[in-house]
Design an enzyme around this catalytic site. Structure first.
Site, PDB file in Angstrom:
ATOM      1  N   THR A  39       0.835  -1.204   0.000  1.00 47.39           N
ATOM      2  CA  THR A  39       0.000   0.000   0.000  1.00 47.39           C
ATOM      3  C   THR A  39       0.870   1.254   0.000  1.00 47.39           C
ATOM      4  O   THR A  39       0.389   2.335  -0.329  1.00 47.39           O
ATOM      5  CB  THR A  39      -0.887   0.041   1.254  1.00 47.39           C
ATOM      6  OG1 THR A  39      -0.046  -0.209   2.382  1.00 47.39           O
ATOM      7  CG2 THR A  39      -1.966  -1.036   1.203  1.00 47.39           C
ATOM      8  N   ASP A  40       2.163   1.103   0.331  1.00 44.14           N
ATOM      9  CA  ASP A  40       3.024   2.294   0.502  1.00 44.14           C
ATOM     10  C   ASP A  40       3.152   3.092  -0.798  1.00 44.14           C
ATOM     11  O   ASP A  40       2.934   4.302  -0.812  1.00 44.14           O
ATOM     12  CB  ASP A  40       4.401   1.932   1.085  1.00 44.14           C
ATOM     13  CG  ASP A  40       5.156   0.861   0.310  1.00 44.14           C
ATOM     14  OD1 ASP A  40       4.569   0.254  -0.615  1.00 44.14           O
ATOM     15  OD2 ASP A  40       6.339   0.627   0.630  1.00 44.14           O
ATOM     16  N   LEU A 128      13.503  -8.190   7.790  1.00 41.43           N
ATOM     17  CA  LEU A 128      13.232  -7.408   8.997  1.00 41.43           C
ATOM     18  C   LEU A 128      13.901  -6.037   8.916  1.00 41.43           C
ATOM     19  O   LEU A 128      13.990  -5.309   9.888  1.00 41.43           O
ATOM     20  CB  LEU A 128      13.690  -8.171  10.244  1.00 41.43           C
ATOM     21  CG  LEU A 128      13.056  -9.557  10.391  1.00 41.43           C
ATOM     22  CD1 LEU A 128      13.480 -10.211  11.692  1.00 41.43           C
ATOM     23  CD2 LEU A 128      11.535  -9.466  10.328  1.00 41.43           C
ATOM     24  N   SER A 131      18.620  -3.256   6.671  1.00 42.22           N
ATOM     25  CA  SER A 131      19.152  -2.150   5.870  1.00 42.22           C
ATOM     26  C   SER A 131      18.726  -0.793   6.442  1.00 42.22           C
ATOM     27  O   SER A 131      19.554   0.098   6.607  1.00 42.22           O
ATOM     28  CB  SER A 131      18.748  -2.282   4.401  1.00 42.22           C
ATOM     29  OG  SER A 131      17.357  -2.359   4.252  1.00 42.22           O
ATOM     30  N   GLU A 163      19.095   4.798   0.426  1.00 44.55           N
ATOM     31  CA  GLU A 163      18.813   3.435  -0.051  1.00 44.55           C
ATOM     32  C   GLU A 163      18.361   3.453  -1.518  1.00 44.55           C
ATOM     33  O   GLU A 163      18.791   2.622  -2.318  1.00 44.55           O
ATOM     34  CB  GLU A 163      17.759   2.751   0.841  1.00 44.55           C
ATOM     35  CG  GLU A 163      17.435   1.342   0.354  1.00 44.55           C
ATOM     36  CD  GLU A 163      17.225   0.308   1.455  1.00 44.55           C
ATOM     37  OE1 GLU A 163      17.374   0.633   2.646  1.00 44.55           O
ATOM     38  OE2 GLU A 163      16.912  -0.839   1.111  1.00 44.55           O
ATOM     39  N   ASP A 175      10.162   1.514   6.118  1.00 43.27           N
ATOM     40  CA  ASP A 175      11.219   0.916   6.947  1.00 43.27           C
ATOM     41  C   ASP A 175      12.007   1.975   7.704  1.00 43.27           C
ATOM     42  O   ASP A 175      12.279   1.846   8.900  1.00 43.27           O
ATOM     43  CB  ASP A 175      12.194   0.111   6.075  1.00 43.27           C
ATOM     44  CG  ASP A 175      11.500  -1.016   5.341  1.00 43.27           C
ATOM     45  OD1 ASP A 175      10.301  -1.241   5.596  1.00 43.27           O
ATOM     46  OD2 ASP A 175      12.160  -1.660   4.500  1.00 43.27           O
ATOM     47  N   TYR A 224       7.367  -8.330  -8.623  1.00 46.71           N
ATOM     48  CA  TYR A 224       7.208  -7.032  -7.946  1.00 46.71           C
ATOM     49  C   TYR A 224       6.972  -5.944  -8.992  1.00 46.71           C
ATOM     50  O   TYR A 224       6.051  -5.130  -8.870  1.00 46.71           O
ATOM     51  CB  TYR A 224       8.452  -6.723  -7.105  1.00 46.71           C
ATOM     52  CG  TYR A 224       8.386  -5.397  -6.376  1.00 46.71           C
ATOM     53  CD1 TYR A 224       7.756  -5.297  -5.142  1.00 46.71           C
ATOM     54  CD2 TYR A 224       8.953  -4.242  -6.931  1.00 46.71           C
ATOM     55  CE1 TYR A 224       7.690  -4.091  -4.472  1.00 46.71           C
ATOM     56  CE2 TYR A 224       8.894  -3.024  -6.263  1.00 46.71           C
ATOM     57  CZ  TYR A 224       8.261  -2.952  -5.037  1.00 46.71           C
ATOM     58  OH  TYR A 224       8.197  -1.748  -4.386  1.00 46.71           O
TER      59      TYR A 224
END
Ligand code: ADP
Ligand code: MG
Length: 388
Positions: A39-40, A128, A131, A163, A175, A224
């Site tokens: 959803t981001d 998790l 990074s 990133e 994140d 993706y």
């Protein structure tokens, strides 16, 4: 992680490796997303929690103009000078600290030569977000050298830029945001467009248990990109009728009912997942707010089914892990978490059942797949901070 103890150990390492005392120690956590998947980039809602696995970083300024970093995890050094810092990735772990350094310099910050040591217990590459944790921990350290502080959301945006544009991995803001702004005993409902966030309390007797399927299907990267293209296609159809729909975040289930027939079925299904999962994330935060764990569990179950059936981004191993979880006493809710096609499941479990839960799910999974899963028992934790 006991960050105080790890920071103490790392200070000693720092002294041995660089012959200097560290002037500061900083930590930033990994994370798990409880609900709101893919959803981001549609501008929607996610609800991650920071976990008690973290990266710690110690730093000291140097007399010369060298930038030296040491990873205790890899027992490896990397070094540049102010003039030789590369402008992009060299496919190394040190891209993360040097990427953050590069971005801060682009922002005009004067950062003197430094020595930096890094030690983390966030499992690398397990989904998790080790990074984001290494980016944000090193960012705090570098900001301290420049005698600057920044609000959490601004720190998150700079780490994300490192990133995306330096390391070269195209991720959303979740994140880094949760690594900066996480709060102990809470998840965070994050609006990925406005970056407004709201705490959602997790009762103290609930454990977050993360089960790693240990599989990552090779087609994940290609799928993706396909999903992102499908989502854009759905957005284009809807905004041809309602131009105010800029991202799927702006669309409602009613819009889909009205115009979904103009899309290929796969496109309709992807859009339905995103629109409903963003709503589920908001409903889940409201459920936590009123302490309604039954509703939260129901939403997590629906989210898993939507990801599996509409987004078609689960896999048989993750489905099995969730099925096994659903049979255990003390389970509040279980679903696949992360980008999909493998990776981890997240399970909310009453703490008196947590140990038995972890054992039973791991055993059942190994029996049926021959794969021994990693299982991590976590609590929602604070975001990045100075240690000591
Ligand atoms: P994830 O974020 O899911 O853990 P990524 O592939 O995005 O997986 O990031 C993992 C990479 O981050 C590692 O391969 C390594 O390059 C870097 N990294 C994370 N923590 C450390 C650490 N403590 N020391 C050195 N590199 C690290
Ligand atoms: Mg990552």
């Amino acid at each position: 992680m006991d960050t105080e103890a790890v920071a103490k150990e790392l200070r000693e390492t720092h002294r041995k490796v660089f012959g200097q005392d560290a002037t500061g120690a900083f930590s930033a956590p990994g994370r798990v997303n409880l609900i709101g998947e893919h959803t981001d980039y549609a501008g929607g809602f996610v609800m991650p929690a920071a976990i008690d696995f973290a990266t710690v970083c110690t730093v000291s300024p140097r007399e010369d103009d060298r930038y030296e970093v040491y990873s205790a995890n890899f027992d490896e050094h990397a070094a540049f000078t102010r003039d030789t810092l590369p402008a992009k990735s060299r496919q190394s772990w040190s891209d993360y600290p040097f990427g953050v350094l590069h971005v801060l310099r682009e922002e005009g910050m004067e950062i003197p030569g430094f020595s930096m040591s890094i030690l983390g217990d966030v499992p690398l590459g397990a989904g998790l977000s080790s990074s984001a944790s290494i980016e944000v921990a090193t960012e705090l350290a570098l900001l301290s050298l420049a005698a600057k502080t920044l609000p959490g959301p601004e720190m998150a945006l700079l780490a994300q830029r490192a990133e995306n544009s330096y390391v070269g991995v195209n991720t959303g803001i979740m994140d880094q945001f949760i690594a900066c702004c996480g709060k102990r005993d809470n998840a965070l409902l994050l609006d990925c467009r406005s970056l407004e966030s709201k705490l959602a309390p997790i009762p103290p007797n609930i454990d977050l248990i993360i089960c790693n399927t240990m599989v990552k299907h090779a087609h994940a990267g290609g799928e993706y990109n396909t999903r992102r293209a499908e989502v854009e296609q759905a957005t284009a159809v809807l905004s041809s009728h309602r131009p105010e729909i800029k991202l799927l975040r702006d669309a409602t289930p009613e819009d889909l009912e009205q115009w979904g027939h103009e899309m290929p079925l796969n496109v309709l299904k992807r859009a339905r997942h995103i629109i409903t999962d963003s709503l589920r994330a908001q409903a889940a935060a409201a459920a936590l707010d009123r302490g309604d764990l039954r509703e939260l569990g129901k939403l997590m179950g629906e989210a898993h089914a939507s990801f599996r059936d509409d987004f078609e981004a689960s896999c048989k191993e993750a489905d099995l892990m969730v099925e096994l979880a659903n049979k255990q006493p003390g389970l509040v809710g279980a679903r696949i978490t992360g980008g999909g096609f493998g990776g981890c499941t997240v399970n909310l479990v009453e703490d008196q059942h947590a140990e038995a839960f972890a054992g039973a799910v791991a055993q059942g999974y190994e029996q049926q797949t021959g794969i021994k899963p990693d299982v991590f028992r976590c609590h929602a934790s604070d975001g990045a901070q100075r240690v000591g």
